[in-house]
Design a protein around this motif. Structure first.
Motif, PDB file in Angstrom:
ATOM      1  N   THR A 167       0.863  -1.193   0.000  1.00  0.00           N
ATOM      2  CA  THR A 167       0.000   0.000   0.000  1.00  0.00           C
ATOM      3  C   THR A 167       0.898   1.241   0.000  1.00  0.00           C
ATOM      4  O   THR A 167       2.042   1.185   0.459  1.00  0.00           O
ATOM      5  N   GLY A 168       0.390   2.315  -0.513  1.00  0.00           N
ATOM      6  CA  GLY A 168       1.231   3.508  -0.682  1.00  0.00           C
ATOM      7  C   GLY A 168       2.348   3.236  -1.675  1.00  0.00           C
ATOM      8  O   GLY A 168       3.462   3.760  -1.546  1.00  0.00           O
ATOM      9  N   ALA A 169       2.040   2.422  -2.686  1.00  0.00           N
ATOM     10  CA  ALA A 169       3.076   1.909  -3.586  1.00  0.00           C
ATOM     11  C   ALA A 169       3.637   2.980  -4.513  1.00  0.00           C
ATOM     12  O   ALA A 169       4.680   2.779  -5.131  1.00  0.00           O
ATOM     13  N   ALA A 170       2.945   4.122  -4.629  1.00  0.00           N
ATOM     14  CA  ALA A 170       3.481   5.206  -5.467  1.00  0.00           C
ATOM     15  C   ALA A 170       4.538   6.023  -4.727  1.00  0.00           C
ATOM     16  O   ALA A 170       5.252   6.806  -5.348  1.00  0.00           O
ATOM     17  N   GLY A 171       4.635   5.827  -3.423  1.00  0.00           N
ATOM     18  CA  GLY A 171       5.590   6.604  -2.628  1.00  0.00           C
ATOM     19  C   GLY A 171       7.018   6.097  -2.787  1.00  0.00           C
ATOM     20  O   GLY A 171       7.270   5.055  -3.403  1.00  0.00           O
ATOM     21  N   PHE A 172       7.935   6.825  -2.169  1.00  0.00           N
ATOM     22  CA  PHE A 172       9.346   6.526  -2.350  1.00  0.00           C
ATOM     23  C   PHE A 172       9.713   5.128  -1.846  1.00  0.00           C
ATOM     24  O   PHE A 172      10.332   4.323  -2.556  1.00  0.00           O
ATOM     25  N   ILE A 173       9.306   4.806  -0.600  1.00  0.00           N
ATOM     26  CA  ILE A 173       9.657   3.494  -0.032  1.00  0.00           C
ATOM     27  C   ILE A 173       8.904   2.380  -0.762  1.00  0.00           C
ATOM     28  O   ILE A 173       9.446   1.294  -1.006  1.00  0.00           O
ATOM     29  N   GLY A 174       7.646   2.653  -1.129  1.00  0.00           N
ATOM     30  CA  GLY A 174       6.869   1.670  -1.880  1.00  0.00           C
ATOM     31  C   GLY A 174       7.540   1.308  -3.193  1.00  0.00           C
ATOM     32  O   GLY A 174       7.650   0.121  -3.553  1.00  0.00           O
ATOM     33  N   GLN A 175       8.026   2.312  -3.888  1.00  0.00           N
ATOM     34  CA  GLN A 175       8.714   2.075  -5.162  1.00  0.00           C
ATOM     35  C   GLN A 175      10.031   1.320  -4.939  1.00  0.00           C
ATOM     36  O   GLN A 175      10.406   0.449  -5.727  1.00  0.00           O
ATOM     37  N   LEU A 176      10.705   1.652  -3.853  1.00  0.00           N
ATOM     38  CA  LEU A 176      11.982   1.005  -3.531  1.00  0.00           C
ATOM     39  C   LEU A 176      11.784  -0.497  -3.315  1.00  0.00           C
ATOM     40  O   LEU A 176      12.534  -1.328  -3.856  1.00  0.00           O
ATOM     41  N   VAL A 177      10.761  -0.861  -2.542  1.00  0.00           N
ATOM     42  CA  VAL A 177      10.512  -2.281  -2.273  1.00  0.00           C
ATOM     43  C   VAL A 177       9.952  -2.964  -3.527  1.00  0.00           C
ATOM     44  O   VAL A 177      10.324  -4.103  -3.838  1.00  0.00           O
TER      45      VAL A 177
ATOM     46  N   ASP B 174       0.584 -11.683  11.487  1.00  0.00           N
ATOM     47  CA  ASP B 174       1.931 -11.914  12.014  1.00  0.00           C
ATOM     48  C   ASP B 174       2.710 -10.643  11.690  1.00  0.00           C
ATOM     49  O   ASP B 174       3.364 -10.535  10.658  1.00  0.00           O
ATOM     50  N   GLY B 175       2.580  -9.662  12.567  1.00  0.00           N
ATOM     51  CA  GLY B 175       3.028  -8.313  12.233  1.00  0.00           C
ATOM     52  C   GLY B 175       4.361  -7.912  12.836  1.00  0.00           C
ATOM     53  O   GLY B 175       4.782  -8.420  13.872  1.00  0.00           O
ATOM     54  N   PHE B 176       5.015  -6.998  12.147  1.00  0.00           N
ATOM     55  CA  PHE B 176       6.179  -6.280  12.677  1.00  0.00           C
ATOM     56  C   PHE B 176       5.989  -4.800  12.368  1.00  0.00           C
ATOM     57  O   PHE B 176       5.539  -4.456  11.272  1.00  0.00           O
ATOM     58  N   SER B 177       6.320  -3.944  13.330  1.00  0.00           N
ATOM     59  CA  SER B 177       6.308  -2.498  13.094  1.00  0.00           C
ATOM     60  C   SER B 177       7.744  -2.033  13.026  1.00  0.00           C
ATOM     61  O   SER B 177       8.467  -2.099  14.021  1.00  0.00           O
ATOM     62  N   LEU B 178       8.155  -1.588  11.851  1.00  0.00           N
ATOM     63  CA  LEU B 178       9.536  -1.124  11.690  1.00  0.00           C
ATOM     64  C   LEU B 178       9.570   0.395  11.740  1.00  0.00           C
ATOM     65  O   LEU B 178       8.912   1.062  10.942  1.00  0.00           O
ATOM     66  N   ARG B 179      10.288   0.907  12.728  1.00  0.00           N
ATOM     67  CA  ARG B 179      10.398   2.374  12.849  1.00  0.00           C
ATOM     68  C   ARG B 179      11.564   2.841  12.003  1.00  0.00           C
ATOM     69  O   ARG B 179      12.718   2.540  12.313  1.00  0.00           O
ATOM     70  N   PHE B 180      11.251   3.594  10.965  1.00  0.00           N
ATOM     71  CA  PHE B 180      12.291   4.046  10.040  1.00  0.00           C
ATOM     72  C   PHE B 180      12.996   5.287  10.572  1.00  0.00           C
ATOM     73  O   PHE B 180      12.353   6.209  11.062  1.00  0.00           O
ATOM     74  N   PRO B 181      14.324   5.330  10.418  1.00  0.00           N
ATOM     75  CA  PRO B 181      15.038   6.602  10.610  1.00  0.00           C
ATOM     76  C   PRO B 181      14.700   7.528   9.439  1.00  0.00           C
ATOM     77  O   PRO B 181      13.998   7.133   8.512  1.00  0.00           O
TER      78      PRO B 181
ATOM     79  N   PRO C 299      18.633   4.695   1.567  1.00  0.00           N
ATOM     80  CA  PRO C 299      17.561   3.922   0.930  1.00  0.00           C
ATOM     81  C   PRO C 299      17.968   2.465   0.706  1.00  0.00           C
ATOM     82  O   PRO C 299      17.171   1.553   0.935  1.00  0.00           O
ATOM     83  N   ARG C 300      19.222   2.234   0.319  1.00  0.00           N
ATOM     84  CA  ARG C 300      19.638   0.867   0.009  1.00  0.00           C
ATOM     85  C   ARG C 300      19.593  -0.038   1.238  1.00  0.00           C
ATOM     86  O   ARG C 300      19.110  -1.174   1.184  1.00  0.00           O
ATOM     87  N   THR C 301      20.094   0.465   2.378  1.00  0.00           N
ATOM     88  CA  THR C 301      20.064  -0.334   3.608  1.00  0.00           C
ATOM     89  C   THR C 301      18.634  -0.589   4.051  1.00  0.00           C
ATOM     90  O   THR C 301      18.273  -1.708   4.440  1.00  0.00           O
ATOM     91  N   LEU C 302      17.793   0.444   3.975  1.00  0.00           N
ATOM     92  CA  LEU C 302      16.400   0.259   4.384  1.00  0.00           C
ATOM     93  C   LEU C 302      15.716  -0.782   3.500  1.00  0.00           C
ATOM     94  O   LEU C 302      14.996  -1.664   4.003  1.00  0.00           O
ATOM     95  N   ALA C 303      15.967  -0.712   2.189  1.00  0.00           N
ATOM     96  CA  ALA C 303      15.349  -1.687   1.279  1.00  0.00           C
ATOM     97  C   ALA C 303      15.800  -3.110   1.627  1.00  0.00           C
ATOM     98  O   ALA C 303      14.993  -4.044   1.663  1.00  0.00           O
ATOM     99  N   GLY C 304      17.090  -3.274   1.906  1.00  0.00           N
ATOM    100  CA  GLY C 304      17.597  -4.596   2.285  1.00  0.00           C
ATOM    101  C   GLY C 304      16.917  -5.098   3.556  1.00  0.00           C
ATOM    102  O   GLY C 304      16.497  -6.257   3.641  1.00  0.00           O
TER     103      GLY C 304
ATOM    104  N   ASN D 148      13.285  -0.687  16.019  1.00  0.00           N
ATOM    105  CA  ASN D 148      13.923   0.490  15.424  1.00  0.00           C
ATOM    106  C   ASN D 148      14.902   0.030  14.349  1.00  0.00           C
ATOM    107  O   ASN D 148      15.841  -0.718  14.634  1.00  0.00           O
ATOM    108  N   MET D 149      14.675   0.457  13.121  1.00  0.00           N
ATOM    109  CA  MET D 149      15.564   0.078  12.022  1.00  0.00           C
ATOM    110  C   MET D 149      16.914   0.781  12.184  1.00  0.00           C
ATOM    111  O   MET D 149      16.975   1.938  12.577  1.00  0.00           O
ATOM    112  N   PRO D 150      17.986   0.059  11.857  1.00  0.00           N
ATOM    113  CA  PRO D 150      19.319   0.643  12.040  1.00  0.00           C
ATOM    114  C   PRO D 150      19.510   1.942  11.257  1.00  0.00           C
ATOM    115  O   PRO D 150      19.063   2.078  10.121  1.00  0.00           O
ATOM    116  N   GLY D 151      20.156   2.867  11.885  1.00  0.00           N
ATOM    117  CA  GLY D 151      20.556   4.116  11.244  1.00  0.00           C
ATOM    118  C   GLY D 151      21.969   4.458  11.699  1.00  0.00           C
ATOM    119  O   GLY D 151      22.618   3.673  12.396  1.00  0.00           O
ATOM    120  N   THR D 152      22.421   5.630  11.303  1.00  0.00           N
ATOM    121  CA  THR D 152      23.708   6.116  11.817  1.00  0.00           C
ATOM    122  C   THR D 152      23.561   7.597  12.133  1.00  0.00           C
ATOM    123  O   THR D 152      22.811   8.310  11.460  1.00  0.00           O
TER     124      THR D 152
END
Lengths: 315, 315
Positions: free
Chosen positions: B6-16, B162-169, B215-220, B241-245
């Motif tokens: 869902t939200g597939a037109a957005g940046f993360i949607g397109q990335l996945v 069977d859910g996971f909530s990933l908090r994006f940086p 974007p590449r790390t988040l997509a992975g 919490n998804m890894p960031g730096t």
């Protein structure tokens, strides 16, 4: 002051209605899905209006422009929310959100007292719980309470309402009949023997500790919250754990003996119910209530006083 | 495997979508309120179906029986949710709940990856943030994310999904245009100069640190979550919490110079915007991501690699 109480037919709703209707200058609209009674023996019963309404579909019918404060007490309790997920979500979340939206539009900035619960806490439960501990509910009821707390926070931050979420301890001793709640015995083990009836404690461990609050202390704190300055809490963080006290089963038995007489002890049976014991042991039972005390909420004088209060109410 | 985004037109949607459509054995339904594009240059564009739908009213139209996993990426972003409260609540909360209800009925137990956000955190922000810290959002967007996390927790505990909530940086460097988001400059200060355009940093403090992810790390990591055993987390507690730096403005400027050349630095202006600075300084910028690492999520290699990736994407 003019009040609205939702879930006014329930135990806490009746308790607050009673307090309000003993003050001449207060008026109140009592609403529930059944006709809520006007508590017996109050000084100003004529200051109450009664309205039967389903908040899921008709929140607008219960909100009047001249409201000074709203007590949100309606809801499906924990066992009911676990048994019927759709009903719990509809009544506990959607009806609350619909009410908040209506309040925002008709009475912007109104003081809202939302009845939350210690059921927002789940494992891991630390030794001592305060408001800084992250809630991780393990029941749909607790999840629904946490969702509504989050709404109250955001509605308050935005200035739509002036809300507080009060997390109630187990209220004991409640009048009435035993319920399916795992906590039911915490009232029943006193209430039933005082009536000459048997009562079952669902675990065999007299050191088992519960965090409880007397009806009288809770009612006092529910009136006190009307006087608390809004900025006592950050605008985006409105939950407060209401004061309770830790009481062991042995201490409850001792209070029953002292207030009710030794013969009442024969009416108590201790019979392990593994399912109920598991739920009971998952609950937090030691809180640091200093945040509430700083805001002027009162400490519960303890379980023995609650037994005395209950015995007197039977006269 | 068959996916829904869902939200597939957005940046993360397109990335996945891009990642999925480069694997022969994967198929995907891309849905959004506008026709989502099939990402250019993917190996198997024929494995995508496109469906324009409004989840608020038509969640059932997007859920197919044979789904293996769902990425919930739709939503109104932070500035939009703050400007239009009703719209944010409807899209970010109600459409998500409607989708979860539909999934529960049509695909019980399906893996759901819910895109949450570090915006769930608010003051007080501790020096180091991990998943044990209580979220206290200070935006409607953050509150809406927290409400949906609570839903994902309870739906998962009950076995509905069977859910996971990933908090994006903050994802940087994003392609596209500057937005009204306070974080926009974290992409713009690289993206615009590389195009020969000026970009403004809204505060004058080169030691100011942001927590970002490429974007590449988040997509992975968004593909890795498909392989994570459900019991890696308690069933009632699903946010990670998804890894960031942490990267300072000076380090970002250094990376721009190294990858883009010294002449690009002239295109950066540092002009204080007090309102934006206040928002930026309220954000957590130092996380302990060890929970994610234990579950096999990958560390972001850092900002310089993100600049290199972005520069290569321009070819």
């Amino acid at each position: 002051m003019h009040f609205l109480i939702t879930g006014a037919a329930g135990f806490i709703g009746q308790l607050v209605a009673q307090t309000i209707l003993n003050e001449e200058q207060y008026t109140v609209l009592l609403t529930d899905v059944i006709d809520p009674p006007i508590p017996e023996g109050v000084k100003y019963p004529q200051n109450a209006k009664i309205l039967r309404a389903d908040l899921c579909s008709a929140a607008e019918s219960v909100v009047e422009k001249n409201l000074d404060a709203v007590y949100i007490f309606h809801g499906i309790m924990s066992s009911g929310s676990e048994e019927n997920f759709e009903l719990g979500m509809r009544v506990n979340v959607e009806a609350t959100r619909s009410l908040l939206e209506t309040l925002r539009k008709i009475c912007p900035g109104v003081r809202v007292i939302y009845a939350s619960s210690q059921a927002v806490y789940g494992r891991p439960v630390p030794d001592i719980v305060d408001e800084s501990i992250r809630p991780t509910p393990e029941s749909s009821y607790g999840a629904e309470k946490l969702i509504c707390e989050t709404l109250v926070n955001d509605y308050t931050r935005r200035g739509f309402i002036d809300g507080f979420s009060l997390r109630f301890p187990t209220v004991s001793i409640r009048p009435g009949k035993p319920t399916a709640a795992a906590s039911s015995f915490l009232s029943g083990m006193i209430r039933e023997p005082l009536k000459g009836q048997e009562s079952v404690i669902p675990l065999q461990d007299r050191s088992f500790t519960s965090w409880v609050c007397s009806p009288r202390t809770l009612a006092g704190n529910l009136m006190h919250v009307l006087t608390v300055p809004s900025l006592s809490l950050p605008l985006h963080d409105r939950p407060i754990n209401m004061p309770g006290t830790g009481v062991t089963i042995q201490e409850m038995i001792d209070a029953l003996e002292k207030v009710g007489g030794k013969d009442k002890l024969k009416l108590i049976k201790e019979i392990t119910d593994p399912a109920q014991e598991k739920i009971l042991r998952s609950w937090a039972n030691n809180f640091d209530n200093s945040k509430a005390y700083k805001m002027g909420f009162q400490q519960d004088p303890g379980f023995e006083q609650a037994v005395i209060d209950y015995k007197e109410s039977l006269r």
